[in-house]
Design a protein around this motif. Sequence first.
Motif, PDB file in Angstrom:
ATOM      1  N   GLY A   1     -20.521  -7.082  -9.553  1.00  0.00           N
ATOM      2  CA  GLY A   1     -19.761  -6.975  -8.319  1.00  0.00           C
ATOM      3  C   GLY A   1     -19.808  -8.275  -7.531  1.00  0.00           C
ATOM      4  N   THR A   2     -18.990  -8.343  -6.487  1.00  0.00           N
ATOM      5  CA  THR A   2     -18.913  -9.548  -5.651  1.00  0.00           C
ATOM      6  C   THR A   2     -19.362  -9.244  -4.239  1.00  0.00           C
ATOM      7  N   LEU A   3     -20.298 -10.040  -3.744  1.00  0.00           N
ATOM      8  CA  LEU A   3     -20.783  -9.908  -2.376  1.00  0.00           C
ATOM      9  C   LEU A   3     -20.131 -10.995  -1.524  1.00  0.00           C
TER      10      LEU A   3
ATOM     11  N   LYS B   1      -7.979  -6.454  -0.274  1.00  0.00           N
ATOM     12  CA  LYS B   1      -9.442  -6.444  -0.299  1.00  0.00           C
ATOM     13  C   LYS B   1      -9.983  -7.785   0.208  1.00  0.00           C
ATOM     14  N   LEU B   2      -9.321  -8.863  -0.178  1.00  0.00           N
ATOM     15  CA  LEU B   2      -9.723 -10.184   0.319  1.00  0.00           C
ATOM     16  C   LEU B   2      -9.473 -10.297   1.822  1.00  0.00           C
TER      17      LEU B   2
ATOM     18  N   LEU C   1     -17.651  -5.764  -3.243  1.00  0.00           N
ATOM     19  CA  LEU C   1     -16.554  -5.239  -4.043  1.00  0.00           C
ATOM     20  C   LEU C   1     -17.053  -4.950  -5.454  1.00  0.00           C
ATOM     21  N   ALA C   2     -16.858  -3.694  -5.900  1.00  0.00           N
ATOM     22  CA  ALA C   2     -17.356  -3.309  -7.220  1.00  0.00           C
ATOM     23  C   ALA C   2     -16.510  -2.181  -7.788  1.00  0.00           C
TER      24      ALA C   2
ATOM     25  N   ASP D   1     -13.960  -4.674 -11.032  1.00  0.00           N
ATOM     26  CA  ASP D   1     -15.409  -4.677 -10.854  1.00  0.00           C
ATOM     27  C   ASP D   1     -15.920  -5.879 -10.072  1.00  0.00           C
ATOM     28  N   GLY D   2     -15.001  -6.596  -9.405  1.00  0.00           N
ATOM     29  CA  GLY D   2     -15.401  -7.732  -8.593  1.00  0.00           C
ATOM     30  C   GLY D   2     -14.238  -8.695  -8.424  1.00  0.00           C
ATOM     31  N   TYR D   3     -14.515  -9.834  -7.804  1.00  0.00           N
ATOM     32  CA  TYR D   3     -13.493 -10.855  -7.555  1.00  0.00           C
ATOM     33  C   TYR D   3     -13.672 -11.990  -8.548  1.00  0.00           C
TER      34      TYR D   3
END
Length: 263
Positions: free
Chosen positions: A248-250, A211-212, A227-228, A166-168
């Motif tokens: 999530g991470t923006l 993803k990174l 990323l979510a 659900d995120g970084y």
Amino acid sequence: MKRIVIKVGSHVLTEEGEIALERMRALVDLIADLIRGGREVILVSSGAVAAGYTQLRLDRSDVAQKQALAAIGQPYLLKLYQSKFAHHGILSAQLLLSADDFDSRRRTRHARNAVEELLKHRVVPIVNENDVVATEELVFGDNDRLSAHVAHYFDADLLVILSDIDGYYDKDPHRYPDARLRKVVCALDAKELEAECTPHNAFATGGIVTKLQAADFLLKRGGRMFLASGFDLADVQSLLLEGVHRGGTLFESSDARRGEEDE
């Protein structure tokens, strides 16, 4: 945000060896809401091999058999998407791309022209890597990096990656209960980009590192990525439909962030 690329992974689209139809339906419903709100959406979808495996149980570790699964699964996956988009009166189309399509200005231009025409008529382009004919030297190997190229070369305002995470986090949340979500990331260092890929699904090819790498590709070119979770779309709906960043991470550059704050 006018144009959005949404990438969904195999882990989200499959469950216990079958296509997760309810999660696919939720994704299509979200895209339909975005289109009704005046957005343009390009969907980058994994799942061809997994979809093929639901029809014929071949050995995924054998290259030829994996390519055969992709050939079986790609039209089946598209048929599922088409039937669900049809409930909203929306057409969808298939684009199979490979790494060398972005190494050629002519091929990139032709692909971009096709995408522009589809979006003009409110058709959702569904992009996947051409696993059937891709060679080891000319392959992305995962749709995270492919989606970053699609977002950059097809002029998207944002790439959204829907995943099993659900995120970084500042450390692996599967191993450390005190892991903390990083809501905004403006830069990535080499160590973060070089760690071992750790996909959590038999059909997945990436993991957090790819993803990174996708985020880094866009950050260096002035792009943005979110990323979510693809299992629960609440965070994505909040950001895209309400403009509120809850979870999530923006990933966005500090310059872009300052520009938003100044507006």
